[in-house]
Design an enzyme around this catalytic site. Sequence first.
Site, PDB file in Angstrom:
ATOM      1  N   ASP A  29       0.854  -1.183   0.000  1.00 51.42           N
ATOM      2  CA  ASP A  29       0.000   0.000   0.000  1.00 51.42           C
ATOM      3  C   ASP A  29       0.895   1.241   0.000  1.00 51.42           C
ATOM      4  O   ASP A  29       1.899   1.305   0.710  1.00 51.42           O
ATOM      5  CB  ASP A  29      -0.921   0.013   1.234  1.00 51.42           C
ATOM      6  N   ILE A  30       0.528   2.234  -0.812  1.00 51.74           N
ATOM      7  CA  ILE A  30       1.354   3.437  -0.969  1.00 51.74           C
ATOM      8  C   ILE A  30       1.301   4.314   0.287  1.00 51.74           C
ATOM      9  O   ILE A  30       2.191   5.131   0.511  1.00 51.74           O
ATOM     10  CB  ILE A  30       0.892   4.220  -2.224  1.00 51.74           C
ATOM     11  N   ASN A  86     -13.232  -3.002   1.998  1.00 45.19           N
ATOM     12  CA  ASN A  86     -14.145  -1.886   2.200  1.00 45.19           C
ATOM     13  C   ASN A  86     -15.087  -1.776   1.008  1.00 45.19           C
ATOM     14  O   ASN A  86     -14.658  -1.961  -0.133  1.00 45.19           O
ATOM     15  CB  ASN A  86     -13.349  -0.581   2.344  1.00 45.19           C
ATOM     16  N   GLY A  92     -15.799   3.112   3.356  1.00 47.22           N
ATOM     17  CA  GLY A  92     -14.536   3.838   3.185  1.00 47.22           C
ATOM     18  C   GLY A  92     -13.767   3.451   1.937  1.00 47.22           C
ATOM     19  O   GLY A  92     -12.551   3.660   1.865  1.00 47.22           O
ATOM     20  N   HIS A  99     -10.433  -4.973  -3.496  1.00 46.09           N
ATOM     21  CA  HIS A  99      -9.118  -5.282  -2.942  1.00 46.09           C
ATOM     22  C   HIS A  99      -9.271  -5.644  -1.476  1.00 46.09           C
ATOM     23  O   HIS A  99     -10.151  -5.131  -0.789  1.00 46.09           O
ATOM     24  CB  HIS A  99      -8.164  -4.090  -3.091  1.00 46.09           C
ATOM     25  N   HIS A 101      -7.221  -5.491   2.121  1.00 50.24           N
ATOM     26  CA  HIS A 101      -6.092  -4.922   2.852  1.00 50.24           C
ATOM     27  C   HIS A 101      -5.575  -5.994   3.807  1.00 50.24           C
ATOM     28  O   HIS A 101      -6.357  -6.541   4.590  1.00 50.24           O
ATOM     29  CB  HIS A 101      -6.527  -3.732   3.711  1.00 50.24           C
TER      30      HIS A 101
END
Length: 113
Positions: A29-30, A86, A92, A99, A101
């Site tokens: 994750d960026i 999400n 959110g 995807h 997380h």
Amino acid sequence: MDCLFCKIANGEIPANIIYRDDLIVAFDDINPQAPQHKIIIPQKHIATLNDIHGEDNELIGHMVYCGTQIAKQLNIAKDGYRLVMNCNANGGQTVFHIHAHLLGGRHMEWPPG
Ligand code: AMP
Ligand code: ZN
């Protein structure tokens, strides 16, 4: 298709990819929210969890399974982690390509904010 995660999957936009197979891609994750924060996406574009159909069951199961394997590789499995998806505004969701997380490396609170 003008989709950030499709572009990461096909290499148009760079990401630190940590795993790839025929069905999914996983990358850093960026904007990490934990010491370990990976994103797991299907190669197939599905906008939201509401757009999953029965034919995707195997794909979603594979995403979850790979999340558990990545957690083991990252050495966060024993202490625990969070694997979350999400959906839409209340969930959110900000990138409209589904995807999961994978978050770990610290204790996480419940309920989530
Ligand atoms: P969500 O809010 O559940 O839709 O999560 C989207 C996630 O994608 C956020 O955690 C972002 O930090 C992450 N993200 C956005 N752009 C990128 C990018 N170019 N590379 C990696 N992760 C990204
Ligand atoms: Zn997409």
